[in-house]
Design an enzyme around this catalytic site. Sequence first.
Site, PDB file in Angstrom:
ATOM      1  N   TRP A  12      -0.459   1.310   7.767  1.00  0.00           N
ATOM      2  CA  TRP A  12      -0.434   0.746   6.409  1.00  0.00           C
ATOM      3  C   TRP A  12      -0.933  -0.681   6.405  1.00  0.00           C
ATOM      4  CZ3 TRP A  12      -0.710   4.607   3.524  1.00  0.00           C
ATOM      5  CH2 TRP A  12       0.059   5.743   3.732  1.00  0.00           C
ATOM      6  N   ASP A  15       4.540  -5.932   2.120  1.00  0.00           N
ATOM      7  CA  ASP A  15       4.676  -4.519   1.760  1.00  0.00           C
ATOM      8  C   ASP A  15       6.061  -4.060   2.220  1.00  0.00           C
ATOM      9  OD1 ASP A  15       4.618  -1.770   1.509  1.00  0.00           O
ATOM     10  OD2 ASP A  15       2.767  -1.465   2.651  1.00  0.00           O
ATOM     11  N   LYS A  66       9.971   5.796  -1.195  1.00  0.00           N
ATOM     12  CA  LYS A  66      10.657   5.752   0.094  1.00  0.00           C
ATOM     13  C   LYS A  66      12.130   5.384  -0.066  1.00  0.00           C
ATOM     14  CE  LYS A  66       6.622   6.366   2.154  1.00  0.00           C
ATOM     15  NZ  LYS A  66       5.615   5.323   2.192  1.00  0.00           N
TER      16      LYS A  66
END
Length: 356
Positions: free
Chosen positions: A100, A167, A191
């Site tokens: 990511w 993030d 998530k």
Amino acid sequence: MKHNFGAGPCILPKEVFQEASEAVIDFNNTGLSILEISHRSKEFEQVVVEAEALVRELLEVPEGYSVLFLQGGASQQFAMIPMNILPEGGKAAYLDTGVWATKAAKEASKLGNVEIVASSSDKNYTYIPKDFVVPADATYFHYTSNNTIYGTEIFEKPKVSIPTAVDMSSDILSRVINVADFDLIYAGAQKNMGPAGVTLVIVKDDLLGKSGRVIPSIFDYQQHAKAGSMYNTPPVYSIYVSLLNLRWLKEKGGVSVIEQENIIKARTLYDEIERNPYFKGTANQEDRSRMNVTFVMDTAEQEAAFLELAKERGLIGLKGHRSVGGFRASIYNALTISSVNALVDAMKEFEEKQGA
Ligand SMILES: *Cc1c(COP(=O)(O)O)cnc(C)c1O
């Protein structure tokens, strides 16, 4: 009963699913489904207002920050961040701790110069780089606080003197953070905060409007902030289900209470991985994630056999990401300690069967 260790979209509390399903039939006694009400209705406006208020309360967001509910996932933020804050020809600093983080840096490099300050790709991202220098002339520093795929987590913000964007897709609301340490926090909801379809952005207002770029309105944080996350039709149902989950978290006692539970869940599982000779953790011990626990076995046959046993015990979503292999147990907020215990029991059972 199923124990859902899936990495995302993820488990949410039973009560949330119950209430969410009722709202599909009749939302707040309006006689209408949440799926058909106008996003401009008073009833839905209250949903957005309350969801924002709960984010501010649970994370103790200080004055001077906008809280936004956007679409496009965390991946859209990879592009929106440089679009909004990186000047033409400017430089941004990125810490590379996994897939990511790499994707975020790649998008930024399409809009300016990216300096990778450190990377743990040399050891398949099993650790967090510690000693790195962030160039003072970069506009901002970006990192990923929890590496969902590799099971590593950064608990303390690296010391940097420039604005920081993080993030937090897979550890938002799982532990206490100091929002004032950051200039921009973002998280795909799926998530730990809600279902897929909505992304939380918490951005310091001072950071915006300075890049000198022409920004398409739909990608402009200031447009979304001005419109109270209603610049266009928002993801109504995803925001509503996130609201239910935020209420659930508040009722439990908030982030500091869930953090203690998360610590116990993670310790329980890591302790068994260390004790049980058939399993081996993949992440560097001091960098281990509290949200995604990655582990392997010696042979592919053992792994297939354990996966089968886990399935029989109702333990699902355990297969590791293809880039790590083995197993990944995602133990997000809504996953209970009894589910962790069920996994630990299966690991013990596997050991006993081998020994027999
Ligand atoms: C899942 C994930 C993403 C990607 O999120 P999308 O909403 O699918 O774009 C980004 N960053 C992290 C840390 C993730 O776990």
